[in-house]
Motif scaffolding. Structure first.
Motif, PDB file in Angstrom:
ATOM      1  N   MET A   1       4.286  10.481  -6.895  1.00  0.00           N
ATOM      2  CA  MET A   1       5.704  10.644  -7.630  1.00  0.00           C
ATOM      3  C   MET A   1       4.958  11.159  -9.227  1.00  0.00           C
ATOM      4  O   MET A   1       5.432  12.080  -9.880  1.00  0.00           O
ATOM      5  CB  MET A   1       6.184   9.499  -7.891  1.00  0.00           C
ATOM      6  N   LEU A   2       3.717  10.319  -9.355  1.00  0.00           N
ATOM      7  CA  LEU A   2       3.136  10.583 -10.750  1.00  0.00           C
ATOM      8  C   LEU A   2       2.502  11.908 -10.715  1.00  0.00           C
ATOM      9  O   LEU A   2       2.184  12.592 -11.759  1.00  0.00           O
ATOM     10  CB  LEU A   2       2.097   9.499 -11.001  1.00  0.00           C
ATOM     11  N   LEU A   3       2.112  12.347  -9.677  1.00  0.00           N
ATOM     12  CA  LEU A   3       1.492  13.898  -9.674  1.00  0.00           C
ATOM     13  C   LEU A   3       2.507  15.005  -9.451  1.00  0.00           C
ATOM     14  O   LEU A   3       1.834  16.062  -9.208  1.00  0.00           O
ATOM     15  CB  LEU A   3       0.399  13.609  -8.350  1.00  0.00           C
ATOM     16  N   GLU A   4       3.739  14.752  -9.701  1.00  0.00           N
ATOM     17  CA  GLU A   4       4.660  15.728  -9.470  1.00  0.00           C
ATOM     18  C   GLU A   4       4.406  16.947 -10.249  1.00  0.00           C
ATOM     19  O   GLU A   4       4.257  18.091  -9.650  1.00  0.00           O
ATOM     20  CB  GLU A   4       5.862  15.420  -9.815  1.00  0.00           C
ATOM     21  N   ARG A   5       3.934  17.021 -11.382  1.00  0.00           N
ATOM     22  CA  ARG A   5       3.499  17.957 -12.303  1.00  0.00           C
ATOM     23  C   ARG A   5       2.498  18.925 -11.832  1.00  0.00           C
ATOM     24  O   ARG A   5       2.456  20.229 -12.305  1.00  0.00           O
ATOM     25  CB  ARG A   5       3.323  17.634 -13.738  1.00  0.00           C
ATOM     26  N   ASP A   6       1.617  18.405 -10.974  1.00  0.00           N
ATOM     27  CA  ASP A   6       0.338  18.962 -10.532  1.00  0.00           C
ATOM     28  C   ASP A   6       0.521  19.561  -9.259  1.00  0.00           C
ATOM     29  O   ASP A   6      -0.711  19.726  -8.622  1.00  0.00           O
ATOM     30  CB  ASP A   6      -0.815  17.941 -10.747  1.00  0.00           C
ATOM     31  N   LEU A   7       1.501  19.283  -8.566  1.00  0.00           N
ATOM     32  CA  LEU A   7       1.628  19.692  -6.792  1.00  0.00           C
ATOM     33  C   LEU A   7       1.687  21.173  -6.774  1.00  0.00           C
ATOM     34  O   LEU A   7       1.678  21.578  -5.611  1.00  0.00           O
ATOM     35  CB  LEU A   7       2.801  18.914  -6.475  1.00  0.00           C
TER      36      LEU A   7
ATOM     37  N   ALA B   1      -0.718  14.034   1.481  1.00  0.00           N
ATOM     38  CA  ALA B   1      -0.457  12.519   1.537  1.00  0.00           C
ATOM     39  C   ALA B   1      -1.696  12.107   2.406  1.00  0.00           C
ATOM     40  O   ALA B   1      -2.074  10.699   1.861  1.00  0.00           O
ATOM     41  CB  ALA B   1       0.648  12.543   2.659  1.00  0.00           C
ATOM     42  N   LYS B   2      -2.227  12.563   3.420  1.00  0.00           N
ATOM     43  CA  LYS B   2      -3.753  11.973   4.038  1.00  0.00           C
ATOM     44  C   LYS B   2      -4.648  11.637   2.998  1.00  0.00           C
ATOM     45  O   LYS B   2      -5.156  10.649   2.953  1.00  0.00           O
ATOM     46  CB  LYS B   2      -4.023  13.066   5.059  1.00  0.00           C
ATOM     47  N   GLY B   3      -4.882  12.721   2.063  1.00  0.00           N
ATOM     48  CA  GLY B   3      -5.903  12.531   1.230  1.00  0.00           C
ATOM     49  C   GLY B   3      -5.421  11.275  -0.001  1.00  0.00           C
ATOM     50  O   GLY B   3      -6.289  10.709  -0.166  1.00  0.00           O
ATOM     51  N   LEU B   4      -4.272  11.333  -0.386  1.00  0.00           N
ATOM     52  CA  LEU B   4      -3.945  10.215  -1.321  1.00  0.00           C
ATOM     53  C   LEU B   4      -3.950   8.821  -0.781  1.00  0.00           C
ATOM     54  O   LEU B   4      -4.150   7.953  -1.378  1.00  0.00           O
ATOM     55  CB  LEU B   4      -2.384  10.772  -1.866  1.00  0.00           C
ATOM     56  N   ASP B   5      -3.546   8.798   0.575  1.00  0.00           N
ATOM     57  CA  ASP B   5      -3.509   7.492   1.220  1.00  0.00           C
ATOM     58  C   ASP B   5      -5.053   7.047   1.113  1.00  0.00           C
ATOM     59  O   ASP B   5      -5.195   5.663   0.960  1.00  0.00           O
ATOM     60  CB  ASP B   5      -3.236   7.763   2.616  1.00  0.00           C
TER      61      ASP B   5
ATOM     62  N   HIS C   1       0.746  -1.099  -0.069  1.00  0.00           N
ATOM     63  CA  HIS C   1      -0.182   0.002  -0.022  1.00  0.00           C
ATOM     64  C   HIS C   1       0.745   1.217   0.170  1.00  0.00           C
ATOM     65  O   HIS C   1       0.559   2.166  -0.710  1.00  0.00           O
ATOM     66  CB  HIS C   1      -1.136  -0.197   1.093  1.00  0.00           C
ATOM     67  N   SER C   2       2.022   1.298   0.965  1.00  0.00           N
ATOM     68  CA  SER C   2       2.700   2.404   1.018  1.00  0.00           C
ATOM     69  C   SER C   2       3.584   2.529  -0.017  1.00  0.00           C
ATOM     70  O   SER C   2       3.648   3.824  -0.653  1.00  0.00           O
ATOM     71  CB  SER C   2       3.763   2.193   1.930  1.00  0.00           C
ATOM     72  N   TRP C   3       4.011   1.462  -1.069  1.00  0.00           N
ATOM     73  CA  TRP C   3       4.752   1.625  -2.394  1.00  0.00           C
ATOM     74  C   TRP C   3       3.738   2.224  -3.206  1.00  0.00           C
ATOM     75  O   TRP C   3       4.246   3.153  -4.148  1.00  0.00           O
ATOM     76  CB  TRP C   3       5.138   0.163  -2.743  1.00  0.00           C
ATOM     77  N   ARG C   4       2.361   1.649  -3.475  1.00  0.00           N
ATOM     78  CA  ARG C   4       1.671   2.422  -4.391  1.00  0.00           C
ATOM     79  C   ARG C   4       1.157   3.761  -4.040  1.00  0.00           C
ATOM     80  O   ARG C   4       0.870   4.614  -5.169  1.00  0.00           O
ATOM     81  CB  ARG C   4       0.473   1.278  -4.666  1.00  0.00           C
ATOM     82  N   LEU C   5       1.041   4.202  -3.002  1.00  0.00           N
ATOM     83  CA  LEU C   5       0.911   5.338  -2.530  1.00  0.00           C
ATOM     84  C   LEU C   5       1.921   6.620  -3.038  1.00  0.00           C
ATOM     85  O   LEU C   5       1.886   7.565  -3.264  1.00  0.00           O
ATOM     86  CB  LEU C   5       0.853   5.603  -1.049  1.00  0.00           C
ATOM     87  N   CYS C   6       3.322   5.912  -2.985  1.00  0.00           N
ATOM     88  CA  CYS C   6       4.239   6.767  -3.202  1.00  0.00           C
ATOM     89  C   CYS C   6       4.401   6.750  -4.894  1.00  0.00           C
ATOM     90  O   CYS C   6       4.894   7.849  -5.262  1.00  0.00           O
ATOM     91  CB  CYS C   6       5.790   6.100  -2.758  1.00  0.00           C
ATOM     92  N   LEU C   7       3.953   5.801  -5.366  1.00  0.00           N
ATOM     93  CA  LEU C   7       4.072   5.824  -6.725  1.00  0.00           C
ATOM     94  C   LEU C   7       3.025   7.022  -7.335  1.00  0.00           C
ATOM     95  O   LEU C   7       3.319   7.572  -8.287  1.00  0.00           O
ATOM     96  CB  LEU C   7       3.781   4.567  -7.589  1.00  0.00           C
ATOM     97  N   LEU C   8       1.803   6.827  -6.679  1.00  0.00           N
ATOM     98  CA  LEU C   8       0.738   7.873  -6.940  1.00  0.00           C
ATOM     99  C   LEU C   8       1.278   9.215  -6.795  1.00  0.00           C
ATOM    100  O   LEU C   8       1.171  10.279  -7.543  1.00  0.00           O
ATOM    101  CB  LEU C   8      -0.462   7.457  -6.203  1.00  0.00           C
TER     102      LEU C   8
END
Length: 188
Positions: A45-51, A128-132, A36-43
């Motif tokens: 990372m993929l959002l970097e442009r939109d941060l 991070a809480k929301g993405l979790d 779960h934590s790995w996929r959360l980090c992947l998500l």
């Protein structure tokens, strides 16, 4: 010595690989908290442009450590959580136990990150809480869930955390669509 403490921490954190969550993978086995934590980090990372000015490195650190205390006491399914269950204090104590062998600078830094996440003290922690919550809903939308799985719970789960940022609201809408599609496919 510094490296001994780091290795001891890393070895203790390995238990997160065997800490199972209530959700299932698409292949039908129970998901681990580490996955779960790995996929959360992947998500994240993929959002970097939109941060929009948020610190990606900090966001990734928060995502990596947010459930680390569960390596000791395990995961509590969202359906069983309450504000009065003492879970947050227990997870913080477990995190402190895991961090004990670390050199002081690393121990202090990791505990500060954990506290930031727990209190949603920074914009990155709030994200991070929301993405979790969103990662969990997305996993349930594709997981090989058992009969009687409560998809309706997912439509309510984490609404406060996923409403705090426009990006979270956009992803949440997609996660909810995936949940509704799964419900319809299963005739619910």
């Amino acid at each position: 010595d510094r490296l001994e403490g780091i290795v001891a921490f890393l070895q203790a954190a390995e238990r997160l690989k065997d800490t199972l969550r209530s959700g299932s993978t698409s292949g039908g086995r129970r998901e681990s908290t580490a996955e779960h934590s790995w996929r959360l980090c992947l998500l994240a990372m993929l959002l970097e442009r939109d941060l929009d000015g948020l610190d990606l490195a900090k966001l990734l650190k928060l995502c990596l450590i947010h459930d680390l205390g569960e390596a000791i006491s395990g995961d509590v399914p969202a359906t069983d959580q309450s504000l009065a269950d003492g879970r947050v204090a227990r997870e913080r104590a477990d995190m402190a136990t895991l961090c004990a062998p670390l050199p002081a600078d690393l121990r202090i830094a990791l505990m500060a990150l954990w506290d930031d996440y727990a209190g949603a003290g920074s914009p990155e922690a709030g994200l991070a809480k929301g993405l979790d919550k969103i990662e969990t809903v997305l996993q349930h939308a594709i997981g090989a869930n058992g009969p009687g799985f409560d998809y309706g719970f997912n439509l309510r789960y984490g609404m406060a955390q996923t409403a705090t940022h426009p990006l979270l609201r956009q992803i949440r809408a997609r996660a909810d669509r995936a949940t509704r599609a799964r419900m319809e496919a299963e005739g619910r």
